[in-house]
Design an enzyme around this catalytic site. Sequence first.
Site, PDB file in Angstrom:
ATOM      1  N   ASN A  62      -1.861 -12.636 -26.048  1.00 45.56           N
ATOM      2  CA  ASN A  62      -0.850 -13.518 -25.446  1.00 45.56           C
ATOM      3  C   ASN A  62       0.430 -12.751 -25.117  1.00 45.56           C
ATOM      4  O   ASN A  62       0.830 -11.837 -25.849  1.00 45.56           O
ATOM      5  CB  ASN A  62      -0.561 -14.730 -26.342  1.00 45.56           C
ATOM      6  CG  ASN A  62      -0.140 -14.382 -27.749  1.00 45.56           C
ATOM      7  OD1 ASN A  62      -0.580 -13.385 -28.321  1.00 45.56           O
ATOM      8  ND2 ASN A  62       0.721 -15.190 -28.327  1.00 45.56           N
ATOM      9  N   GLU A  64       4.318 -13.562 -24.098  1.00 48.30           N
ATOM     10  CA  GLU A  64       5.318 -14.625 -24.009  1.00 48.30           C
ATOM     11  C   GLU A  64       6.482 -14.218 -23.108  1.00 48.30           C
ATOM     12  O   GLU A  64       6.588 -13.072 -22.658  1.00 48.30           O
ATOM     13  CB  GLU A  64       5.797 -14.981 -25.428  1.00 48.30           C
ATOM     14  CG  GLU A  64       4.652 -15.534 -26.262  1.00 48.30           C
ATOM     15  CD  GLU A  64       5.051 -16.028 -27.639  1.00 48.30           C
ATOM     16  OE1 GLU A  64       6.194 -15.743 -28.081  1.00 48.30           O
ATOM     17  OE2 GLU A  64       4.217 -16.695 -28.276  1.00 48.30           O
ATOM     18  N   CYS A  73      -1.465 -17.343 -22.309  1.00 46.32           N
ATOM     19  CA  CYS A  73      -2.352 -17.300 -23.480  1.00 46.32           C
ATOM     20  C   CYS A  73      -3.261 -16.072 -23.414  1.00 46.32           C
ATOM     21  O   CYS A  73      -3.606 -15.582 -22.324  1.00 46.32           O
ATOM     22  CB  CYS A  73      -3.234 -18.542 -23.521  1.00 46.32           C
ATOM     23  SG  CYS A  73      -2.386 -20.031 -24.068  1.00 46.32           S
ATOM     24  N   GLU A  75      -6.415 -15.859 -23.905  1.00 46.11           N
ATOM     25  CA  GLU A  75      -7.680 -16.110 -23.202  1.00 46.11           C
ATOM     26  C   GLU A  75      -7.510 -15.896 -21.698  1.00 46.11           C
ATOM     27  O   GLU A  75      -8.392 -15.367 -21.017  1.00 46.11           O
ATOM     28  CB  GLU A  75      -8.162 -17.541 -23.461  1.00 46.11           C
ATOM     29  CG  GLU A  75      -8.544 -17.824 -24.902  1.00 46.11           C
ATOM     30  CD  GLU A  75      -7.379 -18.271 -25.781  1.00 46.11           C
ATOM     31  OE1 GLU A  75      -6.218 -17.973 -25.444  1.00 46.11           O
ATOM     32  OE2 GLU A  75      -7.631 -18.909 -26.802  1.00 46.11           O
ATOM     33  N   CYS A 112      -6.609 -23.439 -26.698  1.00 43.51           N
ATOM     34  CA  CYS A 112      -5.881 -24.643 -26.274  1.00 43.51           C
ATOM     35  C   CYS A 112      -6.637 -25.318 -25.131  1.00 43.51           C
ATOM     36  O   CYS A 112      -7.564 -24.746 -24.543  1.00 43.51           O
ATOM     37  CB  CYS A 112      -4.459 -24.279 -25.854  1.00 43.51           C
ATOM     38  SG  CYS A 112      -4.341 -23.499 -24.238  1.00 43.51           S
TER      39      CYS A 112
HETATM   40  N1  THU Z   1      -1.873 -19.129 -27.587  1.00 44.20           N
HETATM   41  C1  THU Z   1      -2.910 -18.411 -27.064  1.00 44.20           C
HETATM   42  O1  THU Z   1      -2.755 -17.222 -26.713  1.00 44.20           O
HETATM   43  N2  THU Z   1      -4.108 -19.025 -26.952  1.00 44.20           N
HETATM   44  C2  THU Z   1      -4.363 -20.322 -27.291  1.00 44.20           C
HETATM   45  O2  THU Z   1      -5.442 -20.821 -27.053  1.00 44.20           O
HETATM   46  C3  THU Z   1      -3.330 -21.095 -27.991  1.00 44.20           C
HETATM   47  C4  THU Z   1      -1.982 -20.506 -28.017  1.00 44.20           C
HETATM   48  C5  THU Z   1      -0.558 -18.477 -27.694  1.00 44.20           C
HETATM   49  C6  THU Z   1       0.471 -19.038 -26.743  1.00 44.20           C
HETATM   50  C7  THU Z   1       1.759 -18.686 -27.463  1.00 44.20           C
HETATM   51  O3  THU Z   1       2.132 -17.366 -27.092  1.00 44.20           O
HETATM   52  C8  THU Z   1       1.387 -18.691 -28.933  1.00 44.20           C
HETATM   53  O4  THU Z   1      -0.029 -18.647 -28.989  1.00 44.20           O
HETATM   54  C9  THU Z   1       1.860 -19.928 -29.686  1.00 44.20           C
HETATM   55  O5  THU Z   1       1.482 -21.083 -29.035  1.00 44.20           O
END
Ligand code: THU
Length: 160
Positions: A62, A64, A73, A75, A112
């Site tokens: 991920n 940000e 994310c 994925e 998610c």
């Molecule tokens: N996140 C992912 O990378 N994948 C998911 O399926 C759920 C959430 C990341 C997004 C964000 O950077 C951190 O996790 C917290 O939500």
Amino acid sequence: MKIIKQDIVYKVAQSLDELHPNDQELILQAKHFANRSYSPYSKFKVGVAAKLKSGKIVGGANQENASFPISVCAEQTVLTNCVINHPKDPIMQIAITAKSAIQKIIAPVTPCGACRQSIAEYEQRQTAPIQLILQGETGPIYIIDGVSHLLPLSFDGSVL
Ligand code: THU
């Protein structure tokens, strides 16, 4: 009126020892790629490793942004990486893991909703399911034979 019940099916292993060595390796790769996460805001590092039909392993994590909705994310990063760099090589499996600076992640972190929808589209494009292997930093491992088990009645682009 009829009631329709749809079951989801997944396997749970209590430790990595129960997995095939190749699957153990894929989880370890996902843990390695979690270190490529850029997550100064959530402190939640998600790492993924995709295994392609050729045997190649592609990583993601991920990323940000100070403008939170721009964050991507893990994925999504790996799906894009796979289709751009290996367009003819279907994705067989994706291992997903997470670790946090705030608490120890002892349960699997499931993708998610938006990522489930994205994985579903990739499954349709390659006309084959993608097995998901999920583990936190420690604890049980979930093995899910295709995202349809996580996304029943998903929106399907064939109506467009
Ligand atoms: N996140 C992912 O990378 N994948 C998911 O399926 C759920 C959430 C990341 C997004 C964000 O950077 C951190 O996790 C917290 O939500």
